[in-house]
Design a protein around this motif. Sequence first.
Motif, PDB file in Angstrom:
ATOM      1  N   GLU A 136      11.284  33.755 -10.743  1.00 55.38           N
ATOM      2  CA  GLU A 136      12.614  33.201 -11.028  1.00 55.38           C
ATOM      3  C   GLU A 136      12.638  32.623 -12.447  1.00 55.38           C
ATOM      4  O   GLU A 136      12.048  31.580 -12.724  1.00 55.38           O
ATOM      5  N   LYS A 137      13.309  33.307 -13.355  1.00 54.65           N
ATOM      6  CA  LYS A 137      13.341  32.892 -14.762  1.00 54.65           C
ATOM      7  C   LYS A 137      14.678  32.276 -15.182  1.00 54.65           C
ATOM      8  O   LYS A 137      14.796  31.744 -16.273  1.00 54.65           O
ATOM      9  N   GLN A 138      15.695  32.359 -14.336  1.00 58.77           N
ATOM     10  CA  GLN A 138      17.012  31.851 -14.691  1.00 58.77           C
ATOM     11  C   GLN A 138      17.036  30.316 -14.582  1.00 58.77           C
ATOM     12  O   GLN A 138      16.237  29.725 -13.856  1.00 58.77           O
ATOM     13  N   PRO A 139      17.952  29.647 -15.302  1.00 62.54           N
ATOM     14  CA  PRO A 139      18.101  28.192 -15.141  1.00 62.54           C
ATOM     15  C   PRO A 139      18.410  27.858 -13.681  1.00 62.54           C
ATOM     16  O   PRO A 139      19.165  28.581 -13.015  1.00 62.54           O
ATOM     17  N   MET A 140      17.825  26.772 -13.202  1.00 65.95           N
ATOM     18  CA  MET A 140      18.016  26.420 -11.793  1.00 65.95           C
ATOM     19  C   MET A 140      17.968  24.914 -11.589  1.00 65.95           C
ATOM     20  O   MET A 140      17.403  24.169 -12.403  1.00 65.95           O
ATOM     21  N   PHE A 141      18.590  24.481 -10.506  1.00 66.01           N
ATOM     22  CA  PHE A 141      18.419  23.123 -10.017  1.00 66.01           C
ATOM     23  C   PHE A 141      17.371  23.160  -8.908  1.00 66.01           C
ATOM     24  O   PHE A 141      17.079  24.219  -8.346  1.00 66.01           O
ATOM     25  N   VAL A 142      16.826  21.999  -8.578  1.00 62.76           N
ATOM     26  CA  VAL A 142      15.856  21.904  -7.491  1.00 62.76           C
ATOM     27  C   VAL A 142      16.259  20.749  -6.588  1.00 62.76           C
ATOM     28  O   VAL A 142      16.552  19.644  -7.068  1.00 62.76           O
ATOM     29  N   SER A 143      16.292  20.996  -5.288  1.00 63.56           N
ATOM     30  CA  SER A 143      16.510  19.927  -4.314  1.00 63.56           C
ATOM     31  C   SER A 143      15.539  20.123  -3.162  1.00 63.56           C
ATOM     32  O   SER A 143      14.843  21.140  -3.090  1.00 63.56           O
ATOM     33  N   GLU A 144      15.485  19.147  -2.290  1.00 62.81           N
ATOM     34  CA  GLU A 144      14.450  19.167  -1.246  1.00 62.81           C
ATOM     35  C   GLU A 144      15.020  18.775   0.106  1.00 62.81           C
ATOM     36  O   GLU A 144      15.834  17.857   0.215  1.00 62.81           O
ATOM     37  N   GLN A 145      14.598  19.480   1.148  1.00 66.26           N
ATOM     38  CA  GLN A 145      14.890  19.120   2.527  1.00 66.26           C
ATOM     39  C   GLN A 145      13.539  18.901   3.203  1.00 66.26           C
ATOM     40  O   GLN A 145      12.809  19.844   3.486  1.00 66.26           O
ATOM     41  N   ALA A 146      13.181  17.622   3.404  1.00 60.10           N
ATOM     42  CA  ALA A 146      11.855  17.295   3.937  1.00 60.10           C
ATOM     43  C   ALA A 146      11.953  16.783   5.374  1.00 60.10           C
ATOM     44  O   ALA A 146      12.981  16.224   5.774  1.00 60.10           O
ATOM     45  N   GLY A 147      10.864  16.959   6.092  1.00 61.25           N
ATOM     46  CA  GLY A 147      10.835  16.501   7.477  1.00 61.25           C
ATOM     47  C   GLY A 147      10.240  15.117   7.640  1.00 61.25           C
ATOM     48  O   GLY A 147      10.154  14.608   8.758  1.00 61.25           O
TER      49      GLY A 147
ATOM     50  N   ILE B 113       0.837  -1.200   0.000  1.00 60.98           N
ATOM     51  CA  ILE B 113       0.000   0.000   0.000  1.00 60.98           C
ATOM     52  C   ILE B 113       0.872   1.250   0.000  1.00 60.98           C
ATOM     53  O   ILE B 113       0.664   2.181  -0.786  1.00 60.98           O
ATOM     54  N   THR B 114       1.868   1.260   0.859  1.00 61.08           N
ATOM     55  CA  THR B 114       2.735   2.437   0.982  1.00 61.08           C
ATOM     56  C   THR B 114       3.551   2.664  -0.283  1.00 61.08           C
ATOM     57  O   THR B 114       3.607   3.778  -0.815  1.00 61.08           O
ATOM     58  N   GLN B 115       4.192   1.599  -0.787  1.00 59.35           N
ATOM     59  CA  GLN B 115       5.062   1.745  -1.949  1.00 59.35           C
ATOM     60  C   GLN B 115       4.279   2.121  -3.205  1.00 59.35           C
ATOM     61  O   GLN B 115       4.755   2.925  -4.011  1.00 59.35           O
ATOM     62  N   GLN B 116       3.102   1.549  -3.379  1.00 59.85           N
ATOM     63  CA  GLN B 116       2.343   1.838  -4.592  1.00 59.85           C
ATOM     64  C   GLN B 116       1.700   3.219  -4.554  1.00 59.85           C
ATOM     65  O   GLN B 116       1.173   3.681  -5.553  1.00 59.85           O
ATOM     66  N   ARG B 117       1.767   3.901  -3.424  1.00 64.19           N
ATOM     67  CA  ARG B 117       1.263   5.271  -3.367  1.00 64.19           C
ATOM     68  C   ARG B 117       2.356   6.284  -3.693  1.00 64.19           C
ATOM     69  O   ARG B 117       2.087   7.477  -3.789  1.00 64.19           O
ATOM     70  N   PHE B 118       3.593   5.812  -3.872  1.00 65.39           N
ATOM     71  CA  PHE B 118       4.660   6.712  -4.287  1.00 65.39           C
ATOM     72  C   PHE B 118       4.460   7.041  -5.767  1.00 65.39           C
ATOM     73  O   PHE B 118       4.544   6.157  -6.616  1.00 65.39           O
ATOM     74  N   VAL B 119       4.212   8.293  -6.070  1.00 60.51           N
ATOM     75  CA  VAL B 119       3.871   8.636  -7.450  1.00 60.51           C
ATOM     76  C   VAL B 119       5.073   8.605  -8.383  1.00 60.51           C
ATOM     77  O   VAL B 119       4.910   8.627  -9.598  1.00 60.51           O
TER      78      VAL B 119
ATOM     79  N   GLY C  90      13.852  15.552  -4.711  1.00 64.35           N
ATOM     80  CA  GLY C  90      12.648  16.359  -4.918  1.00 64.35           C
ATOM     81  C   GLY C  90      11.993  16.204  -6.278  1.00 64.35           C
ATOM     82  O   GLY C  90      11.706  17.218  -6.930  1.00 64.35           O
ATOM     83  N   PRO C  91      11.719  14.978  -6.733  1.00 63.76           N
ATOM     84  CA  PRO C  91      11.163  14.815  -8.088  1.00 63.76           C
ATOM     85  C   PRO C  91       9.817  15.507  -8.278  1.00 63.76           C
ATOM     86  O   PRO C  91       9.547  16.056  -9.347  1.00 63.76           O
ATOM     87  N   GLU C  92       8.972  15.514  -7.233  1.00 61.70           N
ATOM     88  CA  GLU C  92       7.669  16.177  -7.400  1.00 61.70           C
ATOM     89  C   GLU C  92       7.826  17.684  -7.594  1.00 61.70           C
ATOM     90  O   GLU C  92       7.096  18.304  -8.385  1.00 61.70           O
ATOM     91  N   TYR C  93       8.814  18.267  -6.912  1.00 58.94           N
ATOM     92  CA  TYR C  93       9.037  19.708  -7.058  1.00 58.94           C
ATOM     93  C   TYR C  93       9.714  20.028  -8.396  1.00 58.94           C
ATOM     94  O   TYR C  93       9.399  21.052  -9.015  1.00 58.94           O
ATOM     95  N   ARG C  94      10.618  19.196  -8.852  1.00 63.24           N
ATOM     96  CA  ARG C  94      11.205  19.401 -10.178  1.00 63.24           C
ATOM     97  C   ARG C  94      10.102  19.394 -11.244  1.00 63.24           C
ATOM     98  O   ARG C  94      10.069  20.233 -12.144  1.00 63.24           O
ATOM     99  N   TYR C  95       9.217  18.430 -11.114  1.00 62.98           N
ATOM    100  CA  TYR C  95       8.145  18.281 -12.102  1.00 62.98           C
ATOM    101  C   TYR C  95       7.210  19.493 -12.090  1.00 62.98           C
ATOM    102  O   TYR C  95       6.895  20.073 -13.131  1.00 62.98           O
TER     103      TYR C  95
END
Length: 410
Positions: free
Chosen positions: A319-330, A69-75, A337-342
């Motif tokens: 923010e219009k310049q090229p950027m990377f995206v990373s995530e610090q989650a609790g 259940i948990t793994q299949q809810r990972f989008v 951070g794939p959801e935020y990149r998307y």
Amino acid sequence: FNKSAWYFYLLYPFYILFKQSLFSTTYAMLFYALTCFLLTFILIRKYARELTTPFLLFFFLSAIHPILITQQRFVWNPSFVLPTLTLALFGVLVLVRTWKPLLVWIIAASISFAISMSYSTVPALIGFFLAFIVLWKKRALLFVTAFVTTLLFWNIPTMFFELRHNFLLTHIALSRGAMPQTRADIPAKLRAYGVYLFSADTAQTASTIMSMLILTVLIARMTTPHPWKKNLKVVTLICIGSLTATLASPFDIQPHYIFPILTFLFGCIVFLPQPIAGILVVSAALYWLQPQQVLGYTKPALRTVKQIEQCAQKVCTQEKQPMFVSEQAGFHVFHTGPEYRYVFKKYGCSVQSLETSPASASHMAVVVDNSTYEHGKTAYNELTIFGPSNVQNAYTCEGNIQVIMVQKKN
């Protein structure tokens, strides 16, 4: 690199159908899992109706297992393994009753597809190959031929990509080096299996449950009348071959590695004598469907999809310049951070790949998702790759989300 391109071919129509919804992958996996189970059910009803009750019990266990259940809810990382191996497993049991070359090809295609979706399925191949050798001897050559052919088919797109792009994926994999792996000993692997398979609170509880189940299966093997003994023999043979290969491998056990063994474990349970199987299935349901566990599945998320999208729109407007995206989650330990990149890319940000093109941008959006971030003190791999930086801007969003814009130091 570790998945066939078919993984994306199968998911893509659902992103079109549901207009790039973050839940597109979830809908896709629901469709494909039900399709595999339906095909298995049709196969059983046509050639081996006596397998109907075990299959329905198997389906029920698959629907209530906490890790599934948990793994299949990972989008971002759905698994095709259990549904396709279910088709292969029950296909073998039908094959025991009636030899059909076409069915051998279906079984081989299911296994090769599962392996192409996740290399953690390779030990399952050992189990199936062992079963074919023991049960059909020379006829196992057809299985080998079908497996190799279908494996090539599932991976043809990757081969063409490599040829067209001068073996780019191979070069990336070799130049970046292998990811460090923890070499776990066999007792540690068995404890991990126990915890993940039975969702036990402690390794001791998991070991006790596993020992009792193994003892039950061994006793049942000696006392079960025909024809059920044949079913149990086939499933345990595949399970033992797969488990042995896994324990002999140099890798530790991750939660998503258990799907092959979980498939065969369910098979061992449902083909026990019906009274024993019934008791075990009811016990599993009472344990896995405790109110606290079920309420956890329906607990509201810390932030909604709407809040994530509103935050991305807010940032990408400025923010219009090229950027990377990373995530610090609790609430998890991953920083890609794939959801935020998307979502950032969806709302107009020029998101670059830090992993493949680390020099393509001088800015990074650090998404602080229900967590804390101290610039210069918080550390993880993506920040290390990016290098020393200064804070340029900060955005506060609903859902306890912050986005810290940092720029590389000259």
